[in-house]
Design a protein around this motif. Structure first.
Motif, PDB file in Angstrom:
ATOM      1  N   PRO A   1       0.811  -1.216   0.000  1.00 47.90           N
ATOM      2  CA  PRO A   1       0.000   0.000   0.000  1.00 47.90           C
ATOM      3  C   PRO A   1       0.846   1.268   0.000  1.00 47.90           C
ATOM      4  N   GLN A   2       2.136   1.147   0.232  1.00 51.47           N
ATOM      5  CA  GLN A   2       3.013   2.316   0.248  1.00 51.47           C
ATOM      6  C   GLN A   2       3.494   2.688  -1.158  1.00 51.47           C
ATOM      7  N   LYS A   3       3.262   1.834  -2.127  1.00 50.27           N
ATOM      8  CA  LYS A   3       3.717   2.100  -3.499  1.00 50.27           C
ATOM      9  C   LYS A   3       2.583   2.660  -4.343  1.00 50.27           C
ATOM     10  N   ARG A   4       2.915   3.628  -5.154  1.00 51.75           N
ATOM     11  CA  ARG A   4       1.958   4.197  -6.097  1.00 51.75           C
ATOM     12  C   ARG A   4       1.520   3.109  -7.070  1.00 51.75           C
TER      13      ARG A   4
ATOM     14  N   GLY B   1      -9.479  10.833 -11.881  1.00 50.99           N
ATOM     15  CA  GLY B   1     -10.797  10.279 -12.163  1.00 50.99           C
ATOM     16  C   GLY B   1     -11.423   9.506 -11.025  1.00 50.99           C
ATOM     17  N   GLU B   2     -12.637   9.087 -11.297  1.00 51.43           N
ATOM     18  CA  GLU B   2     -13.452   8.384 -10.308  1.00 51.43           C
ATOM     19  C   GLU B   2     -12.841   7.046  -9.886  1.00 51.43           C
ATOM     20  N   THR B   3     -12.234   6.324 -10.827  1.00 51.56           N
ATOM     21  CA  THR B   3     -11.636   5.036 -10.484  1.00 51.56           C
ATOM     22  C   THR B   3     -10.523   5.220  -9.463  1.00 51.56           C
ATOM     23  N   ALA B   4      -9.646   6.187  -9.703  1.00 50.73           N
ATOM     24  CA  ALA B   4      -8.559   6.446  -8.754  1.00 50.73           C
ATOM     25  C   ALA B   4      -9.110   6.885  -7.405  1.00 50.73           C
ATOM     26  N   ARG B   5     -10.132   7.716  -7.424  1.00 46.05           N
ATOM     27  CA  ARG B   5     -10.715   8.180  -6.166  1.00 46.05           C
ATOM     28  C   ARG B   5     -11.221   7.004  -5.342  1.00 46.05           C
ATOM     29  N   ARG B   6     -11.865   6.046  -6.008  1.00 46.73           N
ATOM     30  CA  ARG B   6     -12.457   4.908  -5.292  1.00 46.73           C
ATOM     31  C   ARG B   6     -11.423   3.852  -4.898  1.00 46.73           C
ATOM     32  N   LEU B   7     -10.522   3.522  -5.820  1.00 49.50           N
ATOM     33  CA  LEU B   7      -9.577   2.432  -5.560  1.00 49.50           C
ATOM     34  C   LEU B   7      -8.341   2.865  -4.779  1.00 49.50           C
TER      35      LEU B   7
ATOM     36  N   PRO C   1      -7.539   6.181  -2.964  1.00 43.69           N
ATOM     37  CA  PRO C   1      -7.783   7.550  -2.497  1.00 43.69           C
ATOM     38  C   PRO C   1      -6.506   8.276  -2.080  1.00 43.69           C
ATOM     39  N   ASP C   2      -5.495   7.540  -1.629  1.00 41.61           N
ATOM     40  CA  ASP C   2      -4.245   8.203  -1.233  1.00 41.61           C
ATOM     41  C   ASP C   2      -3.475   8.755  -2.429  1.00 41.61           C
ATOM     42  N   TYR C   3      -3.801   8.257  -3.610  1.00 44.39           N
ATOM     43  CA  TYR C   3      -3.111   8.704  -4.820  1.00 44.39           C
ATOM     44  C   TYR C   3      -4.022   9.489  -5.756  1.00 44.39           C
ATOM     45  N   PHE C   4      -5.234   9.727  -5.321  1.00 43.27           N
ATOM     46  CA  PHE C   4      -6.189  10.498  -6.113  1.00 43.27           C
ATOM     47  C   PHE C   4      -5.659  11.924  -6.210  1.00 43.27           C
TER      48      PHE C   4
ATOM     49  N   GLN D   1     -16.645  15.752  -4.374  1.00 41.55           N
ATOM     50  CA  GLN D   1     -16.763  14.303  -4.331  1.00 41.55           C
ATOM     51  C   GLN D   1     -18.232  13.880  -4.323  1.00 41.55           C
ATOM     52  N   PRO D   2     -18.592  12.928  -5.175  1.00 41.10           N
ATOM     53  CA  PRO D   2     -19.958  12.428  -5.135  1.00 41.10           C
ATOM     54  C   PRO D   2     -20.179  11.606  -3.854  1.00 41.10           C
TER      55      PRO D   2
END
Length: 187
Positions: free
Chosen positions: A149-152, A166-172, A174-177, A184-185
Motif C-alpha cells: 500500500p506504500q507504493k503508487r 478520475g473516479e476510479t482512482a478516487r475509489r480504488l 484515495p491516497d493517490y487520487f 466528491q460524489p
C-alpha cells in the motif's frame, strides 16, 4: 453499445489472435500467443497449392517465459502454416527477445531486434497483445500474492479509466487520487 449495422458485405478475411497467461510452478510465467489468418475463398499458393476457405494462411505461435518484473527469460516461436516455404526459418530468431523487459519502449526494442527482415511481421505484431496479456497475468498474480500500500499503483494514468484525477482512482486509491479539490460524489 454495439457497432452500428454494417452495409451489405461479404466476408473475405479473418484474423484470430488468442493469448493465454500461465503461472508456472517454478515461479515464472508463460505467456502464449497464437495468430491465425484465414480466407473465406480458395486461392492458389505457389508453395502450398490450393489453399481452401478456412485453411490457415498464417498459423503462428509464440511463448514468452517471464519473471515477476516481466523480463523475458526464454522465448520460443513456431510457424505451422505460412504463405512461403521460408517463413518458418525465422522462428529461431525470436530468442533475441530474451533479456528484454516488457514495459515502456517494449515495441521499439522488439523492432530493433526483430523488425523488417530480421523477423516476421505477423509474429512481431502478435507481441503487442502478448505483452498486454503478460502484464495482466503477472500484475494480477503478484497482486493476489501481496500488495504494497506504500507504493503508487502502476496502473495510474495508463488509460482513461485509471486517470489519477478520475473516479476510479478516487475509489480504488484515495491516497493517490490527484484531484482532491474536485467535489466528491456521495457513494
Amino acid at each position: 453499445m454495439p457497432l452500428s449495422a454494417p452495409a451489405p458485405r461479404t466476408l473475405k478475411h479473418t484474423r484470430t489472435v488468442v493469448c493465454h497467461g500461465y503461472q508456472r510452478e517454478d515461479g515464472l510465467w508463460d505467456i502464449e500467443g497464437h495468430i491465425t489468418d484465414t480466407k473465406a475463398y480458395s486461392f492458389q499458393n505457389q508453395w502450398r497449392g490450393t489453399v481452401e476457405p478456412g485453411d490457415p494462411v498464417h498459423d503462428m505461435r509464440i511463448r514468452l517465459t517471464v519473471d515477476d518484473r516481466l523480463t523475458i527469460v526464454k522465448s520460443e516461436a513456431a510457424t505451422d502454416a505460412s504463405p512461403f516455404q521460408v517463413c518458418p526459418d525465422i522462428a529461431p530468431a525470436f530468442v533475441a527477445l530474451e533479456g528484454l523487459r516488457i514495459g515502456p519502449g517494449w515495441m521499439r526494442a522488439v523492432k530493433e531486434r526483430l523488425g523488417g527482415r530480421k523477423g516476421c511481421t505477423h509474429l512481431v505484431e502478435l507481441l503487442g497483445p502478448v505483452a498486454t496479456v503478460a502484464f495482466q497475468t503477472v500484475f494480477a498474480g503478484k497482486r493476489s500474492r501481496s500488495v504494497d500500500p506504500q507504493k503508487r499503483p502502476v496502473m495510474l494514468n495508463n488509460c482513461h479509466a485509471y486517470d489519477e484525477d478520475g473516479e476510479t482512482a478516487r475509489r480504488l486509491w484515495p491516497d493517490y487520487f490527484a484531484n482532491r479539490d474536485k467535489p466528491q460524489p456521495t457513494d
